[in-house]
Write a protein that holds these residues in place. Sequence first.
Motif, PDB file in Angstrom:
ATOM      1  N   GLU A 131       0.549  -1.448  -0.034  1.00 16.40           N
ATOM      2  CA  GLU A 131      -0.305   0.076  -0.508  1.00 16.40           C
ATOM      3  C   GLU A 131       0.785   1.044  -0.608  1.00 16.40           C
ATOM      4  N   ALA A 132       0.512   2.282  -1.194  1.00 17.53           N
ATOM      5  CA  ALA A 132       1.788   3.404  -1.411  1.00 17.53           C
ATOM      6  C   ALA A 132       1.275   4.776   0.147  1.00 17.53           C
ATOM      7  N   SER A 133       1.430   5.683   0.322  1.00 23.39           N
ATOM      8  CA  SER A 133       0.788   5.907   0.634  1.00 23.39           C
ATOM      9  C   SER A 133       0.464   7.491   0.218  1.00 23.39           C
ATOM     10  N   PHE A 134       0.010   8.708   0.323  1.00 23.55           N
ATOM     11  CA  PHE A 134      -0.179   9.361  -0.066  1.00 23.55           C
ATOM     12  C   PHE A 134       0.479  10.754  -0.646  1.00 23.55           C
ATOM     13  N   LYS A 135       1.593  10.788   0.193  1.00 23.06           N
ATOM     14  CA  LYS A 135       2.719  11.327  -0.292  1.00 23.06           C
ATOM     15  C   LYS A 135       3.523  10.416  -1.501  1.00 23.06           C
ATOM     16  N   THR A 136       3.247   9.512  -1.280  1.00 22.09           N
ATOM     17  CA  THR A 136       3.741   8.520  -2.502  1.00 22.09           C
ATOM     18  C   THR A 136       3.638   8.951  -3.620  1.00 22.09           C
ATOM     19  N   ILE A 137       1.846   8.807  -3.648  1.00 23.34           N
ATOM     20  CA  ILE A 137       1.408   8.686  -4.799  1.00 23.34           C
ATOM     21  C   ILE A 137       1.811   9.848  -5.359  1.00 23.34           C
ATOM     22  N   THR A 138       1.030  11.262  -4.802  1.00 19.50           N
ATOM     23  CA  THR A 138       1.899  12.488  -5.422  1.00 19.50           C
ATOM     24  C   THR A 138       2.741  12.908  -5.920  1.00 19.50           C
ATOM     25  N   PHE A 139       4.181  12.206  -5.267  1.00 20.41           N
ATOM     26  CA  PHE A 139       5.361  12.610  -5.612  1.00 20.41           C
ATOM     27  C   PHE A 139       5.401  11.552  -7.022  1.00 20.41           C
ATOM     28  N   LEU A 140       5.027  10.743  -6.976  1.00 13.09           N
ATOM     29  CA  LEU A 140       4.910   9.550  -8.617  1.00 13.09           C
ATOM     30  C   LEU A 140       4.403  10.645  -9.204  1.00 13.09           C
ATOM     31  N   ALA A 141       2.830  11.053  -9.179  1.00 12.44           N
ATOM     32  CA  ALA A 141       2.352  11.410  -9.993  1.00 12.44           C
ATOM     33  C   ALA A 141       2.407  12.951 -10.395  1.00 12.44           C
ATOM     34  N   LYS A 142       2.953  14.003 -10.146  1.00 11.65           N
ATOM     35  CA  LYS A 142       3.667  15.301  -9.859  1.00 11.65           C
ATOM     36  C   LYS A 142       4.502  15.044 -11.008  1.00 11.65           C
ATOM     37  N   LYS A 143       5.852  13.576 -10.554  1.00 13.95           N
ATOM     38  CA  LYS A 143       7.091  13.133 -11.717  1.00 13.95           C
ATOM     39  C   LYS A 143       6.756  13.149 -13.266  1.00 13.95           C
ATOM     40  N   VAL A 144       5.543  12.773 -13.149  1.00 17.54           N
ATOM     41  CA  VAL A 144       5.062  12.083 -14.363  1.00 17.54           C
ATOM     42  C   VAL A 144       4.587  13.093 -15.122  1.00 17.54           C
ATOM     43  N   ASP A 145       3.993  14.144 -14.286  1.00 20.90           N
ATOM     44  CA  ASP A 145       3.153  15.606 -15.101  1.00 20.90           C
ATOM     45  C   ASP A 145       4.773  16.116 -15.403  1.00 20.90           C
ATOM     46  N   GLU A 146       5.589  16.285 -14.334  1.00 18.33           N
ATOM     47  CA  GLU A 146       7.020  17.109 -14.578  1.00 18.33           C
ATOM     48  C   GLU A 146       8.036  16.630 -15.879  1.00 18.33           C
ATOM     49  N   LEU A 147       7.840  15.292 -16.163  1.00 14.76           N
ATOM     50  CA  LEU A 147       8.385  14.839 -16.739  1.00 14.76           C
ATOM     51  C   LEU A 147       8.149  14.242 -18.174  1.00 14.76           C
ATOM     52  N   GLY A 148       6.581  14.591 -18.355  1.00 20.71           N
ATOM     53  CA  GLY A 148       5.535  14.338 -19.509  1.00 20.71           C
ATOM     54  C   GLY A 148       6.079  13.037 -19.539  1.00 20.71           C
ATOM     55  N   LEU A 149       5.873  11.709 -19.110  1.00 19.69           N
ATOM     56  CA  LEU A 149       5.528  10.630 -19.320  1.00 19.69           C
ATOM     57  C   LEU A 149       3.851  10.341 -19.745  1.00 19.69           C
ATOM     58  N   ASN A 150       4.342   9.342 -20.958  1.00 19.70           N
ATOM     59  CA  ASN A 150       2.801   9.216 -21.443  1.00 19.70           C
ATOM     60  C   ASN A 150       2.564   7.127 -20.570  1.00 19.70           C
ATOM     61  N   SER A 151       3.609   6.921 -20.162  1.00 18.97           N
ATOM     62  CA  SER A 151       3.602   5.273 -18.961  1.00 18.97           C
ATOM     63  C   SER A 151       3.517   6.091 -18.088  1.00 18.97           C
ATOM     64  N   VAL A 152       2.909   4.676 -16.980  1.00 17.93           N
ATOM     65  CA  VAL A 152       3.482   4.051 -15.485  1.00 17.93           C
ATOM     66  C   VAL A 152       3.763   2.635 -15.516  1.00 17.93           C
ATOM     67  N   PHE A 153       4.663   2.175 -14.864  1.00 25.31           N
ATOM     68  CA  PHE A 153       4.724   1.074 -14.907  1.00 25.31           C
ATOM     69  C   PHE A 153       5.048   0.329 -13.913  1.00 25.31           C
ATOM     70  N   THR A 154       4.354  -1.193 -13.908  1.00 23.82           N
ATOM     71  CA  THR A 154       3.889  -2.298 -13.027  1.00 23.82           C
ATOM     72  C   THR A 154       4.945  -3.271 -13.226  1.00 23.82           C
ATOM     73  N   ILE A 155       5.465  -4.272 -12.435  1.00 25.29           N
ATOM     74  CA  ILE A 155       5.753  -5.363 -12.614  1.00 25.29           C
ATOM     75  C   ILE A 155       4.417  -6.854 -13.013  1.00 25.29           C
ATOM     76  N   GLU A 156       5.012  -7.624 -13.157  1.00 22.46           N
ATOM     77  CA  GLU A 156       4.301  -8.636 -13.426  1.00 22.46           C
ATOM     78  C   GLU A 156       3.218  -8.938 -12.054  1.00 22.46           C
ATOM     79  N   LYS A 157       1.909  -9.631 -12.707  1.00 21.15           N
ATOM     80  CA  LYS A 157       1.083 -10.047 -11.472  1.00 21.15           C
ATOM     81  C   LYS A 157       0.779  -8.908 -10.589  1.00 21.15           C
ATOM     82  N   SER A 158       0.995  -7.554 -10.576  1.00 17.27           N
ATOM     83  CA  SER A 158       0.609  -6.735 -10.019  1.00 17.27           C
ATOM     84  C   SER A 158      -0.799  -6.332 -10.421  1.00 17.27           C
ATOM     85  N   ASP A 159      -1.548  -5.816  -9.258  1.00 14.84           N
ATOM     86  CA  ASP A 159      -3.013  -5.515  -9.799  1.00 14.84           C
ATOM     87  C   ASP A 159      -3.631  -4.077  -9.967  1.00 14.84           C
ATOM     88  N   ASP A 160      -2.795  -3.111 -10.759  1.00 10.02           N
ATOM     89  CA  ASP A 160      -2.535  -2.391 -11.132  1.00 10.02           C
ATOM     90  C   ASP A 160      -2.716  -0.844 -10.008  1.00 10.02           C
TER      91      ASP A 160
END
Length: 331
Positions: free
Chosen positions: A249-278
Amino acid sequence: MKKWIAGMLAVFMGVVSLSIPFAGLHTAEAGVKDTSDKKLKIVTTIFPEYDWTRAVLGEREADVELTMLLDNGTDLHSFQPAVKDIMKVSGCDLLIYVGGESDEWIEDALKSAQNKNMKTINLMEVLADSIKEEETVEGMQENEHGHKHEDEKEYDEHVWTSLRNASTVCDAIAETLTEMDPENKDIYQSNAEAYQKKLSALDAEYQNTVENAKQNTLLFADRFPFRYLTDDYGLNYYAAFSGCSAESEASFKTITFLAKKVDELGLNSVFTIEKSDDRIAQTVIENTKAKDQNILVLNSMQSITAQEIADGTTYLSVMEENLKVLKEALN
């Protein structure tokens, strides 16, 4: 889990010591010639080791008994050995294992091994000069259930995600098989060299892909067991958890940081590893401005099953598929 394993090993070893004389493992009753199968017994813990061994054996595979312990999809970090697993380790001729913290039970089992002539290949020892410590990068949630003491170093076990490491290990496998079966030295060396050429060619494809990519950062809304891969090609990464983390379980702080990084870097994808529930990946995307990023999967090969192997999955096929996914993410 480690405490449970340590507590049960004594019981397991007692069972092993009682049962092995009756198991037909290189034994014979008094006055009766032993006619049991004399095939070389090779045990590997995880899929990459198993598939590399198959590649080095080549046509000799039919002449050995090759076993992969974690063949039912169990993750290396959550595997709990049964009596039969410890018996396989105790009675084999060659054991190939990772050698990290998740393999502590093996080190204990080896102390009571029935085959005193057993040879072992410890990946962490073979790759000693290139082993990396676990790291916590910016924004990564620390493992609250970790058990590392302050004065202890924790090393990243996921060495198989590097094609270059794979080549080094194949050398060790070929050399060890040659020591055990010198009559077939040329076969092992030739097979290893042919396989290493394939590894090198795929390595070059990865390098070319990264050098010509528009992006050079990966973002994992999941555990991150790919540090060896990213370091090989100079890729940057952000992740919710380290590769060996027990967190889910990811904290709100972790989720917020990652979301801001996606915006900041203009990423078009978010990764998971196999068998993740996404779930974490979906939450990260929901907190971005665009909210339309793709969820891509990189396969860390920690839970490949016997059925997948029977269906044709190989180490190279997984790494080739991972390359396709990287091309999509980086361009």
